[in-house]
Design a protein around this motif. Sequence first.
Motif, PDB file in Angstrom:
ATOM      1  N   LEU A  47       0.317  -0.845  -0.170  1.00  0.00           N
ATOM      2  CA  LEU A  47       0.369   0.146  -0.236  1.00  0.00           C
ATOM      3  C   LEU A  47       0.907   1.407   0.289  1.00  0.00           C
ATOM      4  O   LEU A  47       0.487   2.154  -0.593  1.00  0.00           O
ATOM      5  CB  LEU A  47      -1.133   0.448   1.258  1.00  0.00           C
ATOM      6  CG  LEU A  47      -1.835  -0.695   1.794  1.00  0.00           C
ATOM      7  CD1 LEU A  47      -2.383  -0.969   2.407  1.00  0.00           C
ATOM      8  CD2 LEU A  47      -3.091  -1.215   0.378  1.00  0.00           C
ATOM      9  N   GLY A  48       2.391   1.099   0.661  1.00  0.00           N
ATOM     10  CA  GLY A  48       2.993   2.358   0.611  1.00  0.00           C
ATOM     11  C   GLY A  48       3.284   2.440   2.023  1.00  0.00           C
ATOM     12  O   GLY A  48       4.139   1.488   3.436  1.00  0.00           O
ATOM     13  N   VAL A  49       3.063   3.584   2.529  1.00  0.00           N
ATOM     14  CA  VAL A  49       2.819   4.076   4.080  1.00  0.00           C
ATOM     15  C   VAL A  49       2.161   4.143   5.396  1.00  0.00           C
ATOM     16  O   VAL A  49       0.608   4.360   4.544  1.00  0.00           O
ATOM     17  CB  VAL A  49       3.518   5.431   4.233  1.00  0.00           C
ATOM     18  CG1 VAL A  49       3.870   5.858   5.287  1.00  0.00           C
ATOM     19  CG2 VAL A  49       4.765   5.902   3.434  1.00  0.00           C
ATOM     20  N   VAL A  50       1.899   3.012   6.254  1.00  0.00           N
ATOM     21  CA  VAL A  50       0.853   2.557   6.150  1.00  0.00           C
ATOM     22  C   VAL A  50       1.062   3.551   8.089  1.00  0.00           C
ATOM     23  O   VAL A  50       2.174   3.006   8.862  1.00  0.00           O
ATOM     24  CB  VAL A  50       0.843   0.913   7.227  1.00  0.00           C
ATOM     25  CG1 VAL A  50       0.107   0.223   8.230  1.00  0.00           C
ATOM     26  CG2 VAL A  50       1.118   0.140   5.668  1.00  0.00           C
ATOM     27  N   GLY A  51       0.057   3.763   8.720  1.00  0.00           N
ATOM     28  CA  GLY A  51       0.045   4.704  10.065  1.00  0.00           C
ATOM     29  C   GLY A  51       0.104   3.512  11.413  1.00  0.00           C
ATOM     30  O   GLY A  51      -1.041   2.635  10.700  1.00  0.00           O
ATOM     31  N   VAL A  52       0.244   3.449  11.876  1.00  0.00           N
ATOM     32  CA  VAL A  52       0.331   1.967  13.053  1.00  0.00           C
ATOM     33  C   VAL A  52       0.068   3.025  14.605  1.00  0.00           C
ATOM     34  O   VAL A  52       0.862   2.638  14.839  1.00  0.00           O
ATOM     35  CB  VAL A  52       1.348   0.793  12.937  1.00  0.00           C
ATOM     36  CG1 VAL A  52       1.535  -0.315  14.640  1.00  0.00           C
ATOM     37  CG2 VAL A  52       1.387   0.439  12.030  1.00  0.00           C
ATOM     38  N   ILE A  53      -1.403   2.340  14.820  1.00  0.00           N
ATOM     39  CA  ILE A  53      -1.907   3.000  16.336  1.00  0.00           C
ATOM     40  C   ILE A  53      -2.347   1.577  16.819  1.00  0.00           C
ATOM     41  O   ILE A  53      -3.076   1.162  17.447  1.00  0.00           O
ATOM     42  CB  ILE A  53      -2.743   4.464  16.196  1.00  0.00           C
ATOM     43  CG1 ILE A  53      -2.554   5.079  15.263  1.00  0.00           C
ATOM     44  CG2 ILE A  53      -3.239   4.973  17.689  1.00  0.00           C
ATOM     45  CD1 ILE A  53      -3.779   6.086  14.456  1.00  0.00           C
ATOM     46  N   THR A  54      -1.642   1.936  18.572  1.00  0.00           N
ATOM     47  CA  THR A  54      -1.605   0.750  19.231  1.00  0.00           C
ATOM     48  C   THR A  54      -2.441   1.004  20.749  1.00  0.00           C
ATOM     49  O   THR A  54      -1.676   1.703  21.209  1.00  0.00           O
ATOM     50  CB  THR A  54      -0.794  -0.363  19.190  1.00  0.00           C
ATOM     51  OG1 THR A  54       0.891   0.319  19.430  1.00  0.00           O
ATOM     52  CG2 THR A  54       0.003  -0.788  17.931  1.00  0.00           C
ATOM     53  N   PRO A  55      -2.828   0.091  21.089  1.00  0.00           N
ATOM     54  CA  PRO A  55      -3.150   0.409  22.997  1.00  0.00           C
ATOM     55  C   PRO A  55      -1.906  -0.115  23.586  1.00  0.00           C
ATOM     56  O   PRO A  55      -1.006  -0.438  22.724  1.00  0.00           O
ATOM     57  CB  PRO A  55      -4.613  -0.504  22.903  1.00  0.00           C
ATOM     58  CG  PRO A  55      -3.700  -1.502  21.958  1.00  0.00           C
ATOM     59  CD  PRO A  55      -3.193  -1.516  21.156  1.00  0.00           C
ATOM     60  N   TRP A  56      -2.372   0.265  25.029  1.00  0.00           N
ATOM     61  CA  TRP A  56      -1.521  -0.031  26.137  1.00  0.00           C
ATOM     62  C   TRP A  56      -1.067  -1.544  26.575  1.00  0.00           C
ATOM     63  O   TRP A  56      -0.517  -2.210  27.318  1.00  0.00           O
ATOM     64  CB  TRP A  56      -1.418   1.109  27.528  1.00  0.00           C
ATOM     65  CG  TRP A  56      -2.460   0.695  27.670  1.00  0.00           C
ATOM     66  CD1 TRP A  56      -4.072   2.103  27.533  1.00  0.00           C
ATOM     67  CD2 TRP A  56      -3.806   0.137  28.411  1.00  0.00           C
ATOM     68  NE1 TRP A  56      -4.867   2.205  27.659  1.00  0.00           N
ATOM     69  CE2 TRP A  56      -4.745   0.896  28.897  1.00  0.00           C
ATOM     70  CE3 TRP A  56      -3.184  -0.628  28.997  1.00  0.00           C
ATOM     71  CZ2 TRP A  56      -6.158   0.313  29.288  1.00  0.00           C
ATOM     72  CZ3 TRP A  56      -4.782  -1.556  29.943  1.00  0.00           C
ATOM     73  CH2 TRP A  56      -5.761  -0.739  30.124  1.00  0.00           C
ATOM     74  N   ASN A  57      -2.466  -2.378  26.359  1.00  0.00           N
ATOM     75  CA  ASN A  57      -2.589  -3.651  27.169  1.00  0.00           C
ATOM     76  C   ASN A  57      -1.741  -4.704  26.528  1.00  0.00           C
ATOM     77  O   ASN A  57      -1.407  -5.904  27.225  1.00  0.00           O
ATOM     78  CB  ASN A  57      -4.124  -4.106  27.499  1.00  0.00           C
ATOM     79  CG  ASN A  57      -4.626  -4.008  25.462  1.00  0.00           C
ATOM     80  OD1 ASN A  57      -4.465  -3.855  24.871  1.00  0.00           O
ATOM     81  ND2 ASN A  57      -5.718  -5.050  25.737  1.00  0.00           N
ATOM     82  N   PHE A  58      -1.262  -4.402  24.968  1.00  0.00           N
ATOM     83  CA  PHE A  58      -0.447  -5.811  24.247  1.00  0.00           C
ATOM     84  C   PHE A  58       0.727  -5.061  24.173  1.00  0.00           C
ATOM     85  O   PHE A  58       0.886  -4.546  22.580  1.00  0.00           O
ATOM     86  CB  PHE A  58      -0.710  -7.147  23.852  1.00  0.00           C
ATOM     87  CG  PHE A  58      -1.645  -8.133  24.602  1.00  0.00           C
ATOM     88  CD1 PHE A  58      -1.523  -8.846  24.532  1.00  0.00           C
ATOM     89  CD2 PHE A  58      -3.285  -7.942  24.888  1.00  0.00           C
ATOM     90  CE1 PHE A  58      -2.148  -9.548  25.883  1.00  0.00           C
ATOM     91  CE2 PHE A  58      -4.408  -8.541  25.483  1.00  0.00           C
ATOM     92  CZ  PHE A  58      -3.470  -9.925  25.642  1.00  0.00           C
ATOM     93  N   PRO A  59       1.408  -4.021  25.008  1.00  0.00           N
ATOM     94  CA  PRO A  59       2.541  -3.525  23.970  1.00  0.00           C
ATOM     95  C   PRO A  59       3.548  -3.686  23.406  1.00  0.00           C
ATOM     96  O   PRO A  59       4.684  -3.509  23.015  1.00  0.00           O
ATOM     97  CB  PRO A  59       2.550  -2.808  25.101  1.00  0.00           C
ATOM     98  CG  PRO A  59       2.861  -3.853  26.850  1.00  0.00           C
ATOM     99  CD  PRO A  59       1.659  -4.756  26.367  1.00  0.00           C
ATOM    100  N   VAL A  60       3.773  -5.179  23.354  1.00  0.00           N
ATOM    101  CA  VAL A  60       4.715  -6.295  22.816  1.00  0.00           C
ATOM    102  C   VAL A  60       4.004  -6.773  21.566  1.00  0.00           C
ATOM    103  O   VAL A  60       4.174  -7.200  20.123  1.00  0.00           O
ATOM    104  CB  VAL A  60       6.273  -7.097  23.256  1.00  0.00           C
ATOM    105  CG1 VAL A  60       6.136  -7.767  22.485  1.00  0.00           C
ATOM    106  CG2 VAL A  60       6.796  -5.999  23.801  1.00  0.00           C
ATOM    107  N   ALA A  61       3.227  -7.761  21.235  1.00  0.00           N
ATOM    108  CA  ALA A  61       2.540  -8.341  20.536  1.00  0.00           C
ATOM    109  C   ALA A  61       1.210  -7.185  19.601  1.00  0.00           C
ATOM    110  O   ALA A  61       1.380  -8.191  18.141  1.00  0.00           O
ATOM    111  CB  ALA A  61       0.761  -9.493  21.623  1.00  0.00           C
ATOM    112  N   ILE A  62       0.517  -6.383  20.431  1.00  0.00           N
ATOM    113  CA  ILE A  62       0.121  -6.362  18.871  1.00  0.00           C
ATOM    114  C   ILE A  62       0.796  -5.141  17.846  1.00  0.00           C
ATOM    115  O   ILE A  62       0.178  -5.578  16.637  1.00  0.00           O
ATOM    116  CB  ILE A  62      -1.245  -5.448  19.396  1.00  0.00           C
ATOM    117  CG1 ILE A  62      -2.072  -5.467  20.567  1.00  0.00           C
ATOM    118  CG2 ILE A  62      -2.450  -4.443  18.588  1.00  0.00           C
ATOM    119  CD1 ILE A  62      -3.513  -5.389  21.075  1.00  0.00           C
TER     120      ILE A  62
END
Length: 461
Positions: free
Chosen positions: A120-135
């Motif tokens: 797709l090109g540039v992907v923005g990744v926004i993640t939560p605090w509950n799984f700070p490694v896996a997600i």
Amino acid sequence: DSINPADKNDVVGKVQQSSIEDLDKSVAAAKQAKKNWKKLGAPARGNYLHIVADILEANLNEIAESMTREMGKTLPEAKGETARGVAILRYYAGEGMRKTGDVIPSTDPEAMMFTTRAPLGVVGVITPWNFPVAIPIWKIAPALVYGNTVVFKPATETAVTAAKVVECFEKAGLPNGVLNFITGSGSVIGQGIIDHEDIDAITFTGSEQTGRLVGQGAFARGAKYQLEMGGKNPVIVAEDADLDKAVDGTISGGLRSTGQKCTATSRVIIHEAVYDEFKAKLLERVKEIKIGSGLEDGIWMGPCASKSQLDTVMHYIQKGKEEGATLLYGGETPDDKELENGFYITPAVFEGVSSEMMIAQEEIFGPVLALIKVDSFEKAIELANDTKYGLSASIYTKNISKMLAFMEDIDAGLVRINAESAGVELQAPFGGMKSSSSGSREQGEAAKEFYTAIKTVFVKG
């Protein structure tokens, strides 16, 4: 400051409040890098992920300890999550050697037609605090192996742990600009990612309210988006259930990680024939749960991840009381001087809960179980589906007909039988129905559908 929720006097680290100018630099770097990263080829991109996996595995204990200090889950859980991150990286490293398309018969006998996939090109990744490694890893790894570059914004509450994960990618020698790490507030950096014209796609995990804003903003400018927004997950206990297994699954699914999982059990729908026995077994087990710092041996449940999360949980417990539900146990600050500096709460169990109550409809994201008595399997299914969410659902029964009916009739993206509601295997698609997700799926081969676009090629000599 990033604060240890088990001891608010313990500062885990400092987190930068980045600006829009910082974000613009990150996106520009990702845009500059995407052409060469794409042309590198999938096998070579997969090799980088193999290296990252080895580095993450070598630093597993340090990163897991950081996670426990920063968001509160027990150290064994944190180690398990970090090990899962290693496995996810190795899975997607293998994707670099798998097929990207199919040959399709053409009506022109002198031509060849086939499909391939383009990043797709540039992907923005926004993640939560509950799984700070896996997600973060289950979003970043497929994005990279399929040829995209990434701008990654973690939750501020666990940004120190996220930085340690990103450091593994840096140590692996990932080319400049391929993965860009930026911290800051959701109102500035999160909104900036949503609005940025040079970000081609956004993958988000978090609250429904924020997810809807992400989706609306991305749609308005034509960017592809993927949203995972939580659940209000039921477990049904049928009259023929193995009650010991059902109790084990309810406690593990609902209270591990202090109930701070999108797949956590929150509604327990129990047939009246076994209600009293199940309730007695459940309460006996819940009362045995040992609460404390996740770094200590023998601790089963840590604190809520922050003061605001603790306040949210306490708010819902009060609402449950006001609406007429009976609090059977817990829902209080532990009477222990050693825990007074942490954001602790005892696991709460309500009964007399009706489906229209707030504690049966809204995601609490805390250690709160709502017991609901029913007189039939059909009523149990009806109540299980009586929510705007549809992420995960579980049933305990020995009856094959009930199992088949549950699979068919439950409105959930993840269906589990004689197993807890919380639990996702990395090689399987993950996502929900209704307001839990935007429709697309994460993990496994399904990730390819989001992170790439199909390109159909027609060749004639």
